[in-house]
Design a protein around this motif. Structure first.
Motif, PDB file in Angstrom:
ATOM      1  N   THR A 230       0.820  -1.207   0.000  1.00  0.00           N
ATOM      2  CA  THR A 230       0.000   0.000   0.000  1.00  0.00           C
ATOM      3  C   THR A 230       0.853   1.257   0.000  1.00  0.00           C
ATOM      4  O   THR A 230       0.710   2.134  -0.856  1.00  0.00           O
ATOM      5  CB  THR A 230      -0.937   0.029   1.227  1.00  0.00           C
ATOM      6  OG1 THR A 230      -1.677  -1.190   1.281  1.00  0.00           O
ATOM      7  CG2 THR A 230      -1.909   1.199   1.136  1.00  0.00           C
ATOM      8  N   VAL A 231       1.755   1.361   1.006  1.00  0.00           N
ATOM      9  CA  VAL A 231       2.636   2.530   1.109  1.00  0.00           C
ATOM     10  C   VAL A 231       4.102   2.110   1.213  1.00  0.00           C
ATOM     11  O   VAL A 231       4.939   2.866   1.712  1.00  0.00           O
ATOM     12  CB  VAL A 231       2.244   3.420   2.314  1.00  0.00           C
ATOM     13  CG1 VAL A 231       0.866   4.026   2.104  1.00  0.00           C
ATOM     14  CG2 VAL A 231       2.315   2.645   3.631  1.00  0.00           C
ATOM     15  N   ALA A 232       4.416   0.905   0.772  1.00  0.00           N
ATOM     16  CA  ALA A 232       5.781   0.355   0.769  1.00  0.00           C
ATOM     17  C   ALA A 232       6.282  -0.018   2.165  1.00  0.00           C
ATOM     18  O   ALA A 232       7.476  -0.270   2.334  1.00  0.00           O
ATOM     19  CB  ALA A 232       6.777   1.304   0.087  1.00  0.00           C
TER      20      ALA A 232
ATOM     21  N   HIS B  24       9.790  -4.131   4.731  1.00  0.00           N
ATOM     22  CA  HIS B  24      10.123  -5.200   5.675  1.00  0.00           C
ATOM     23  C   HIS B  24      10.494  -6.486   4.935  1.00  0.00           C
ATOM     24  O   HIS B  24      11.448  -7.179   5.311  1.00  0.00           O
ATOM     25  CB  HIS B  24       8.950  -5.454   6.627  1.00  0.00           C
ATOM     26  CG  HIS B  24       8.885  -4.471   7.751  1.00  0.00           C
ATOM     27  ND1 HIS B  24       9.451  -4.705   8.982  1.00  0.00           N
ATOM     28  CD2 HIS B  24       8.331  -3.226   7.822  1.00  0.00           C
ATOM     29  CE1 HIS B  24       9.257  -3.659   9.773  1.00  0.00           C
ATOM     30  NE2 HIS B  24       8.572  -2.753   9.093  1.00  0.00           N
ATOM     31  N   LEU B  25       9.755  -6.792   3.889  1.00  0.00           N
ATOM     32  CA  LEU B  25      10.087  -7.994   3.116  1.00  0.00           C
ATOM     33  C   LEU B  25      11.430  -7.837   2.415  1.00  0.00           C
ATOM     34  O   LEU B  25      12.228  -8.781   2.349  1.00  0.00           O
ATOM     35  CB  LEU B  25       8.977  -8.299   2.106  1.00  0.00           C
ATOM     36  CG  LEU B  25       9.145  -9.623   1.358  1.00  0.00           C
ATOM     37  CD1 LEU B  25       7.801 -10.328   1.189  1.00  0.00           C
ATOM     38  CD2 LEU B  25       9.772  -9.404  -0.023  1.00  0.00           C
TER      39      LEU B  25
ATOM     40  N   ASP C 290      18.937  -0.487   7.503  1.00  0.00           N
ATOM     41  CA  ASP C 290      19.159   0.905   7.109  1.00  0.00           C
ATOM     42  C   ASP C 290      18.672   1.155   5.682  1.00  0.00           C
ATOM     43  O   ASP C 290      18.070   2.195   5.388  1.00  0.00           O
ATOM     44  CB  ASP C 290      20.643   1.256   7.212  1.00  0.00           C
ATOM     45  CG  ASP C 290      21.066   1.545   8.650  1.00  0.00           C
ATOM     46  OD1 ASP C 290      20.175   1.765   9.494  1.00  0.00           O
ATOM     47  OD2 ASP C 290      22.285   1.546   8.925  1.00  0.00           O
ATOM     48  N   GLN C 291      18.939   0.199   4.793  1.00  0.00           N
ATOM     49  CA  GLN C 291      18.478   0.366   3.416  1.00  0.00           C
ATOM     50  C   GLN C 291      16.953   0.373   3.357  1.00  0.00           C
ATOM     51  O   GLN C 291      16.353   1.171   2.628  1.00  0.00           O
ATOM     52  CB  GLN C 291      19.056  -0.734   2.535  1.00  0.00           C
ATOM     53  CG  GLN C 291      20.562  -0.629   2.330  1.00  0.00           C
ATOM     54  CD  GLN C 291      21.039  -1.369   1.093  1.00  0.00           C
ATOM     55  OE1 GLN C 291      20.251  -1.818   0.288  1.00  0.00           O
ATOM     56  NE2 GLN C 291      22.345  -1.477   0.939  1.00  0.00           N
ATOM     57  N   ALA C 292      16.315  -0.503   4.128  1.00  0.00           N
ATOM     58  CA  ALA C 292      14.857  -0.547   4.136  1.00  0.00           C
ATOM     59  C   ALA C 292      14.257   0.703   4.774  1.00  0.00           C
ATOM     60  O   ALA C 292      13.180   1.154   4.381  1.00  0.00           O
ATOM     61  CB  ALA C 292      14.376  -1.794   4.861  1.00  0.00           C
ATOM     62  N   ARG C 293      14.956   1.282   5.749  1.00  0.00           N
ATOM     63  CA  ARG C 293      14.476   2.522   6.365  1.00  0.00           C
ATOM     64  C   ARG C 293      14.444   3.663   5.354  1.00  0.00           C
ATOM     65  O   ARG C 293      13.598   4.559   5.430  1.00  0.00           O
ATOM     66  CB  ARG C 293      15.370   2.901   7.552  1.00  0.00           C
ATOM     67  CG  ARG C 293      15.189   2.008   8.769  1.00  0.00           C
ATOM     68  CD  ARG C 293      16.036   2.451   9.957  1.00  0.00           C
ATOM     69  NE  ARG C 293      15.901   1.506  11.064  1.00  0.00           N
ATOM     70  CZ  ARG C 293      16.885   0.726  11.509  1.00  0.00           C
ATOM     71  NH1 ARG C 293      18.093   0.798  10.945  1.00  0.00           N
ATOM     72  NH2 ARG C 293      16.678  -0.115  12.496  1.00  0.00           N
TER      73      ARG C 293
ATOM     74  N   PHE D 142       9.034 -12.413   8.954  1.00  0.00           N
ATOM     75  CA  PHE D 142       9.481 -12.864   7.636  1.00  0.00           C
ATOM     76  C   PHE D 142      10.707 -13.771   7.754  1.00  0.00           C
ATOM     77  O   PHE D 142      10.885 -14.711   6.970  1.00  0.00           O
ATOM     78  CB  PHE D 142       9.823 -11.672   6.738  1.00  0.00           C
ATOM     79  CG  PHE D 142       8.643 -11.002   6.104  1.00  0.00           C
ATOM     80  CD1 PHE D 142       7.636 -11.743   5.493  1.00  0.00           C
ATOM     81  CD2 PHE D 142       8.533  -9.624   6.085  1.00  0.00           C
ATOM     82  CE1 PHE D 142       6.549 -11.128   4.890  1.00  0.00           C
ATOM     83  CE2 PHE D 142       7.443  -8.992   5.486  1.00  0.00           C
ATOM     84  CZ  PHE D 142       6.451  -9.745   4.884  1.00  0.00           C
ATOM     85  N   LEU D 143      11.546 -13.489   8.741  1.00  0.00           N
ATOM     86  CA  LEU D 143      12.761 -14.285   8.947  1.00  0.00           C
ATOM     87  C   LEU D 143      12.551 -15.441   9.923  1.00  0.00           C
ATOM     88  O   LEU D 143      13.361 -16.368   9.981  1.00  0.00           O
ATOM     89  CB  LEU D 143      13.885 -13.393   9.468  1.00  0.00           C
ATOM     90  CG  LEU D 143      14.456 -12.376   8.481  1.00  0.00           C
ATOM     91  CD1 LEU D 143      15.374 -11.400   9.209  1.00  0.00           C
ATOM     92  CD2 LEU D 143      15.207 -13.077   7.353  1.00  0.00           C
TER      93      LEU D 143
END
Length: 209
Positions: A147-149, A154-155, A173-176, A196-197
């Motif tokens: 919806t808003v990434a 998280h995935l 950090d990259q996902a943030r 997920f993990l």
């Protein structure tokens, strides 16, 4: 350097650029991804994506819900696979067009991996595996969206940790940069990336309600 040497060097450089793995180019999709995973670049949604739109390298986009025009434009930019994480209820009640039908009509592969953090559509390692399979099988660029990434961020972090051996702190950090929001949002007792993990991550934020 004489003229013949310059011509020879130019030819070698040109040929090397055409052969996968011989240049500095990065590829995230396909059966043989190459190079390190670059940091995401936040792009202007231009009213075509709900809130967030980012690129990772040359062949992956992560976003909020795309419009019909956004999907058409991405097809023109080489996207061949669309991975949607939204639930069936979200798609039927909140999206005004049939995304699956449009994607298929444009000649792209539609990969549906609904996740909602509930019993029916849990955040699970199986979802990450499905995304990894889509990345490996892609014949071109990939769009990953929810919806808003937020779920997509998280995935993506879980995929980087599990399938690309990216250190946890770097992956988070990259996902943030996209929309992880682990400093302000959490479903239940754990963050989606942890589900997920299938394990806890001390490095991820756990805001109190």
């Amino acid at each position: 350097m004489n003229r013949l040497s310059i011509i020879t060097l130019t030819a070698i450089t040109t040929i090397s650029a055409m052969i996968p793995g011989t240049s500095g180019a990065q590829r995230l999709t396909g059966p043989r991804p190459t190079g390190d995973v670059p940091a995401p670049v936040v792009l202007d949604p231009h009213g075509q994506f709900q809130e967030k739109f980012a690129s990772v390298g040359d062949d992956l986009f992560i976003s909020g819900q795309p419009t019909e025009q956004a999907l058409r434009d991405l097809r023109g930019k080489g996207v061949t696979t669309v991975v949607n994480l939204r639930s069936p209820e979200e798609m039927s009640k909140r999206v005004s067009f049939d995304e699956a039908a449009l994607v298929k009509s444009l000649g792209m592969e539609y990969v549906y991996v609904p996740v909602r953090g509930n019993a029916e559509f849990p955040y699970s390692p199986a979802a990450v595996k499905s995304f990894a399979t889509a990345m490996t099988g892609a014949k071109g660029k990939v769009l990953l969206h929810c919806t808003v990434a937020w779920r997509a961020s998280h995935l993506w972090a879980a995929y980087l940790i599990q399938y690309r051996d990216v250190p946890v702190a770097k992956a988070l950090d990259q996902a943030r940069t996209i929309n992880l929001m682990d400093n302000m949002r959490m479903d239940g007792d754990r963050q989606p990336v942890e589900d997920f993990l299938g394990r806890s991550l001390p490095e991820v934020g756990h805001p109190k309600g």
